[in-house]
Design an enzyme around this catalytic site. Sequence first.
Site, PDB file in Angstrom:
ATOM      1  N   CYS A 201     -25.599 -60.256   4.158  1.00 52.97           N
ATOM      2  CA  CYS A 201     -26.088 -58.921   4.489  1.00 52.97           C
ATOM      3  C   CYS A 201     -27.266 -58.902   5.427  1.00 52.97           C
ATOM      4  O   CYS A 201     -27.641 -57.858   5.932  1.00 52.97           O
ATOM      5  CB  CYS A 201     -26.412 -58.162   3.220  1.00 52.97           C
ATOM      6  SG  CYS A 201     -24.908 -57.733   2.367  1.00 52.97           S
TER       7      CYS A 201
ATOM      8  N   GLY B 127     -36.385 -74.470  20.641  1.00 56.66           N
ATOM      9  CA  GLY B 127     -35.367 -75.296  19.996  1.00 56.66           C
ATOM     10  C   GLY B 127     -33.972 -75.006  20.500  1.00 56.66           C
ATOM     11  O   GLY B 127     -33.163 -75.925  20.718  1.00 56.66           O
TER      12      GLY B 127
END
Lengths: 396, 145
Positions: free
Chosen positions: A328, A74
Site C-alpha cells: 500500500c 546509488g
Amino acid sequence: MTGQRFVYMDHAATTQPHPDVIAAMLPYLRDHYGNPSSIYGIARDAREAVEVARQKTAATLGAGPEEIYFTAGGTESDNWAIKGTAFAQRKKGNHIITSAIEHHAVLHTCGWLEKQGFTVTYLPVDGTGLVNPSDVERAITEKTILITIMHANNEIGTIEPIAEIGKIAQEHSVTFHTDAVQVVGAIPVNVKELGVDLLSLSAHKFYGPKGAGALYIRGGRRPDSLLHGGGQERKKRAGTENVAGIVGLGKAIELAGTDIPGRTAVIRAYRDQLTAWILAEIPHTRLNGHAVQRLPGNINISFAFIEGESMLLLLDSFGIAASTGSACTSGSLEPSHVLMAIGLPHEIAHGSLRLTLGEENTPEDIAHVQSVLPGVVSRLREMSPLYQKMKEQRVS
Amino acid sequence: MYSKKVMEHFMNPRNVGAIENPDGVGEVGNPVCGDIMKIYIRVEDNRITDAKFMTFGCGAAIASSSMATELIKGKTLEEAWDVTNTAVAEALEGLPPVKIHCSLLAEEGIHMAINDYRQKKGLEPWVEKKGTHHTHEEGKEAGDS
C-alpha cells in the site's frame, strides 16, 4: 511537530546530514562556486575539494583515488555499473547473475537489459535473505559477463557473503558488482577484501547530502559510460561536478569510516533491545531477515492480522517515522519483492514494519516506540476481521 | 498523500466493530491483496438502521469502510445499493488513484451485505451492474505490471 516527540527510525531511507557535512559543503555553495574544469582561482578551489573528497572516499574503501568516480547517487552508480559492463562486454557474452532481493535500481536495470537481448538469472535467497555462493557458482556459464549482488539488503538488513562471491567471480573471471548503498558506515567495507570490481554507494545513506554518490571501478575495468558529454571524471562520467555534494560525500564518508565498531555498538544494542522487546511483548510477530548477519540498525518485524501502511500512519501520528514492505505504500498491489523472496505469505508481508536506527537515536526514542507501538498494533487488530477470525477459531 | 477527510476517518473511524446477529454481512477482498472488508447491517422495514465494519487494510481501506457505513445508515436498501464507490471517494474528498480499489471494495461490501439480507429473507439477490467490480480478485495477478 507541535511539541510532540519526533523519533526518526527510517535511516535506511535517508539520514539527516551531519552538521560537519553541512559546514563542509556551505563554502562550495557560497564562495567556491567555480566550475572545476575552469582555470581561475575559485575553480581551482573547487577542483581541489573534489580531489580531496575522492581521496577520502578511496581511503575509506581501501581503493585508489583513481578508482573512484562521483555520480548523482546509488541509482546512477548501479545503472552505470550494470549497463556499462553489459555493453562493454556484450561481445564476450550476454548473461548476468543477480538476486531476487536486489534494490529496484538493480532489478529494473536488469529487466531493461533483458529487453536489449541480455539474459538474467535471478538467484533465490533462503528464508533469512541470504544468497548461497554455490548457487552463484552454479549459475555461471560461458556467457556470464556480470554478477551483481547487493552487500546488504535495504529492507531486511541481511548482509550477503560478498567476499565469498567475490572469490568465485575472480576464479571464473567474471566482473563482480555490489550495491553497497546500505553498508557504508554500518560495517567496514574494503574493496580488495571483498574482491569486487565495482561498488555503488550513496552519500545520503550515511549522513551526507542527497544527489551525491560514487562508483568504485577497479583499475583496468572499463564499463561503458552511462552519461556522455564533457570530459569530467576522467572522461568516464560527463556533467559538471556537483561540487558541494561531492565535498559533503567526502566529509560524510570520512566520518562514516571512523571507528565503525565503536559507533555502531550503541545502535546494535538498541536494535537488539527493541527487537527482543517487540517480539516478547507483542504476540503474533516475527523477525524478518537474518538474526546475526544483519545491518546494525535494521529491525524488520511482521505483525500478523494488520497492514503496514495503517501502522505507519498511526505511528506518524505519534511522531514516529518508519517504513513498511506492504504494497500500500509502493503504488502497486504486491507486497515487497524481498519479503516474497524470503517466503512470507502475502498477508504477513503486508503487515511488516521496518525500523532502521541511526546515530541520533536515544534510549528515550526506544522508550517512545515501546510506549506507542503496542497500542497501535492492538487498535488495528481490534478492527481486523483476520484477528477476529483467529480469536473465534481459538474459542471454538 | 491523503485528504484531510481520509485522515480524519482513518484516525477516528466510525462504526468499527461487529453487529451481533446481523441481518446482513458482506466480506470482500482477500489477504493477498492486503485488504479485507467485512460490512454488517441491521435492517428494519427495508431501511438500514445500523451498519458496522471490520477491515484489514491500509488507511484508505479503513477510511472507505468508515465513510461507506456512514453513508448507508438510515438509507433504504435501494438507496444503499446505489451508493457507488465514486460517492464514497467523493465523500472522502478524493482518494489517490492507486487507492480507488479501496472504495470499490466498500461498494462491493455493501452489495454483498444487502444480498446476504435478501437471501436470508428468501428474496432474489440483486445483480451487480457491469464494470463496477474492482479488478484484483482472487486468481488474478495484482502486480503493477
